[in-house]
Scaffold this active site. Structure first.
Site, PDB file in Angstrom:
ATOM      1  N   TYR A  30     -17.309  16.951 -14.196  1.00 51.62           N
ATOM      2  CA  TYR A  30     -17.837  15.586 -14.167  1.00 51.62           C
ATOM      3  C   TYR A  30     -18.820  15.464 -12.984  1.00 51.62           C
ATOM      4  O   TYR A  30     -18.526  15.929 -11.876  1.00 51.62           O
ATOM      5  CB  TYR A  30     -16.681  14.589 -14.029  1.00 51.62           C
ATOM      6  CG  TYR A  30     -17.150  13.196 -13.733  1.00 51.62           C
ATOM      7  CD1 TYR A  30     -18.041  12.555 -14.580  1.00 51.62           C
ATOM      8  CD2 TYR A  30     -16.726  12.509 -12.600  1.00 51.62           C
ATOM      9  CE1 TYR A  30     -18.500  11.273 -14.300  1.00 51.62           C
ATOM     10  CE2 TYR A  30     -17.175  11.228 -12.316  1.00 51.62           C
ATOM     11  CZ  TYR A  30     -18.067  10.623 -13.174  1.00 51.62           C
ATOM     12  OH  TYR A  30     -18.521   9.355 -12.889  1.00 51.62           O
ATOM     13  N   ASP A  61      -8.212  19.372 -13.545  1.00 55.57           N
ATOM     14  CA  ASP A  61      -8.489  18.025 -14.031  1.00 55.57           C
ATOM     15  C   ASP A  61      -8.188  18.025 -15.535  1.00 55.57           C
ATOM     16  O   ASP A  61      -8.875  18.680 -16.322  1.00 55.57           O
ATOM     17  CB  ASP A  61      -9.957  17.682 -13.737  1.00 55.57           C
ATOM     18  CG  ASP A  61     -10.293  16.243 -14.082  1.00 55.57           C
ATOM     19  OD1 ASP A  61      -9.697  15.711 -15.034  1.00 55.57           O
ATOM     20  OD2 ASP A  61     -11.162  15.663 -13.415  1.00 55.57           O
ATOM     21  N   LYS A 109      -9.408   6.986 -18.514  1.00 56.83           N
ATOM     22  CA  LYS A 109      -9.781   7.531 -19.815  1.00 56.83           C
ATOM     23  C   LYS A 109      -8.602   7.423 -20.793  1.00 56.83           C
ATOM     24  O   LYS A 109      -8.156   6.342 -21.078  1.00 56.83           O
ATOM     25  CB  LYS A 109     -10.275   8.959 -19.633  1.00 56.83           C
ATOM     26  CG  LYS A 109     -11.308   9.111 -18.495  1.00 56.83           C
ATOM     27  CD  LYS A 109     -12.561   8.320 -18.792  1.00 56.83           C
ATOM     28  CE  LYS A 109     -13.652   8.370 -17.741  1.00 56.83           C
ATOM     29  NZ  LYS A 109     -13.376   8.540 -16.362  1.00 56.83           N
ATOM     30  N   ARG A 118       0.831  -1.212   0.000  1.00 59.12           N
ATOM     31  CA  ARG A 118       0.000   0.000   0.000  1.00 59.12           C
ATOM     32  C   ARG A 118       0.870   1.269   0.000  1.00 59.12           C
ATOM     33  O   ARG A 118       0.548   2.241  -0.656  1.00 59.12           O
ATOM     34  CB  ARG A 118      -0.959  -0.010   1.208  1.00 59.12           C
ATOM     35  CG  ARG A 118      -1.767   1.242   1.314  1.00 59.12           C
ATOM     36  CD  ARG A 118      -2.972   1.192   2.255  1.00 59.12           C
ATOM     37  NE  ARG A 118      -3.010   0.180   3.255  1.00 59.12           N
ATOM     38  CZ  ARG A 118      -2.339   0.204   4.411  1.00 59.12           C
ATOM     39  NH1 ARG A 118      -1.565   1.217   4.723  1.00 59.12           N
ATOM     40  NH2 ARG A 118      -2.449  -0.792   5.260  1.00 59.12           N
TER      41      ARG A 118
HETATM   42  O1  P1T Z   1     -14.225   7.270 -13.003  1.00 58.61           O
HETATM   43  P1  P1T Z   1     -12.995   7.736 -12.267  1.00 58.61           P
HETATM   44  O2  P1T Z   1     -11.720   7.134 -12.740  1.00 58.61           O
HETATM   45  O3  P1T Z   1     -13.153   7.673 -10.781  1.00 58.61           O
HETATM   46  O4  P1T Z   1     -12.799   9.289 -12.651  1.00 58.61           O
HETATM   47  C1  P1T Z   1     -13.722  10.278 -12.319  1.00 58.61           C
HETATM   48  C2  P1T Z   1     -13.600  11.402 -13.309  1.00 58.61           C
HETATM   49  C3  P1T Z   1     -12.837  12.504 -12.983  1.00 58.61           C
HETATM   50  N1  P1T Z   1     -12.670  13.547 -13.829  1.00 58.61           N
HETATM   51  C4  P1T Z   1     -13.261  13.559 -15.037  1.00 58.61           C
HETATM   52  C5  P1T Z   1     -13.079  14.727 -15.942  1.00 58.61           C
HETATM   53  C6  P1T Z   1     -14.030  12.471 -15.445  1.00 58.61           C
HETATM   54  O5  P1T Z   1     -14.582  12.501 -16.673  1.00 58.61           O
HETATM   55  C7  P1T Z   1     -14.212  11.362 -14.564  1.00 58.61           C
HETATM   56  C8  P1T Z   1     -15.064  10.194 -14.930  1.00 58.61           C
HETATM   57  N2  P1T Z   1     -15.911  10.426 -16.017  1.00 58.61           N
HETATM   58  C9  P1T Z   1     -16.770   9.533 -16.564  1.00 58.61           C
HETATM   59  C10 P1T Z   1     -16.934   8.274 -16.128  1.00 58.61           C
HETATM   60  C11 P1T Z   1     -17.545  10.041 -17.716  1.00 58.61           C
HETATM   61  O6  P1T Z   1     -18.148   9.254 -18.475  1.00 58.61           O
HETATM   62  O7  P1T Z   1     -17.559  11.263 -17.895  1.00 58.61           O
END
Ligand code: P1T
Length: 388
Positions: free
Chosen positions: A108, A180, A205, A55
């Site tokens: 998001y 972000d 992504k 961890r």
């Molecule tokens: O899903 P996760 O890895 O926890 O990330 C969250 C997140 C954070 N910032 C942005 C700009 C994001 O687009 C996302 C997650 N977004 C999607 C799942 C979506 O379909 O927009």
């Protein structure tokens, strides 16, 4: 290997994965998946090569953290089990009860949910503003504000904000600026170079790139904040697993190639949609009619692979269109090699109340596309048959 002089595509392949030629090492070209959860030591007080327990530190995750830091021109990187895990850990490091955040009103939906429904329970306030107007950001700052939080381009309306301009405001008021950078990835935009303090990623992504691994990352330059974050990453425990670190390392090597193809397809889809009679409006920062096109061009080296559009008609027309697609998958997420399409009001932003969605412009007929890397003729043909 001297990493500072290397180009982006070279760093994407090599950074953090230099073969080890020391005695006993095997010269692996690809960093192995270190599954061991614990690391034995010969002396009670000396962890072997700094490793104690998975961890707190793991060699596969470390390689990914080094690579991502190199790609964002950051001194430090940390990899988490999701984008939201990275965000949560960052918020615990920067904020305490009574503090306040100024955030972009187009984010998001899960990030808004984290602010509004989790951190609000710890008396952390948030004011959402249209951050495309810098003066609104500045005017929302309160004596207890500690953090400014933006996405650029934003999700799902692809609004662009002036990262260097907002970073000057943050610096003058001694606030942290978190950006972000999920939508453009470091290939097209490097917020730290524009003055941001922390870059946040959902590596689920573009960085992972293949819709097969959930992850998040924080990239930064401050040694003090890095120390705090390392402490919290271990204390909170939302770390990326060794196998997921490997998958992300494997995915990110082709980021430069993929981003070029995502962008090319996004441009061609945007131009196709623009002339379609059943489309009311196309939103893509690469189009000259995008309100912040010039800013996007100035602060980024590309416009990315995500676009949104307003379909003519009602929500049920939008749903019927989406359900007719064959190649483009009706699914949340973005940034994978496969094209994805979704209805933010019903899917990624359904946790945002309808009246707030409408205030910012997320209507029931707004459709978001993540252009994949498939043959463009097949993508356009798929859209065409769904419109018919
Ligand atoms: O899903 P996760 O890895 O926890 O990330 C969250 C997140 C954070 N910032 C942005 C700009 C994001 O687009 C996302 C997650 N977004 C999607 C799942 C979506 O379909 O927009």
């Amino acid at each position: 290997m001297k990493e500072l002089q290397q180009g982006f595509a070279t760093k994407a392949v090599h950074a953090g994965e230099n073969p080890d030629f020391r005695e006993g090492a095997t010269g692996d070209v690809v960093v192995p998946i270190h599954l061991s959860t614990t690391f034995a030591r010969e002396k009670v007080n000396i962890p072997t090569a700094g490793y104690e327990y998975v961890r707190s530190l793991n060699p596969t995750r470390k390689a990914l953290e080094t690579k991502l830091a190199a790609l964002e021109n950051a001194r430090y990187g940390l990899a988490f089990s999701s984008g939201l895990a990275a965000e949560t850990t960052l918020l615990t490091a920067l904020l305490k009860s009574g503090d306040h955040i100024v955030a972009f009103d187009d984010l998001y939906g899960g990030t808004k949910r984290l602010f509004n429904h989790i951190f609000n329970n710890y008396h952390i306030g948030v004011t959402f503003v249209d951050a495309t107007d810098i003066s609104l950001v500045e005017n929302a700052i309160l004596p207890q504000t500690r953090l400014i939080w933006i996405e650029s381009p934003s999700n799902p309306l692809l609004k662009i904000c002036d990262i260097a301009g907002i970073s000057k405001i943050a610096a003058a008021r001694k606030l942290a600026l978190a950006v972000d950078n999920t939508f453009l990835s470091p290939y097209f935009q490097k917020p730290l170079d524009l003055g941001a303090d922390i870059v946040v990623h959902s590596s689920t992504k573009y960085i992972g790139g293949h819709s097969d691994v959930l992850g998040g990352a924080l990239l930064l330059n401050s040694p003090d904040l890095y120390e705090k974050l390392q402490y919290r990453q271990n204390a909170v425990g939302a770390v990326l697993s060794p196998f997921d670190s490997y998958l992300t390392l494997r995915g990110v090597k082709t980021l430069a190639l993929r981003m070029e193809q995502h962008q090319q397809n996004a441009f061609l889809i945007a131009n196709y949609l623009r002339q379609h009679p059943k489309v009311k409006k196309v939103i893509y920062p690469g189009l000259e009619n995008h309100p912040q096109h010039a800013l996007a061009k100035a602060q980024s080296t590309g416009f990315g692979g995500v676009l949104s559009f307003e379909i003519a008609g009602s929500r049920s027309d939008a749903e019927a269109f989406l359900e007719k697609l064959h190649i483009i998958a009706l699914a949340e997420s973005l940034g994978g090699v496969e094209s994805l399409i979704e209805l933010p009001a019903a899917m990624t932003h359904s946790s945002v109340p309808k009246e707030i969605r409408e205030q910012v412009g997320i209507t029931d007929t707004l459709i978001r596309i993540s252009a994949g890397i498939e043959n463009i003729n097949d993508l356009i043909a798929d859209l065409e048959q769904a419109f018919d």
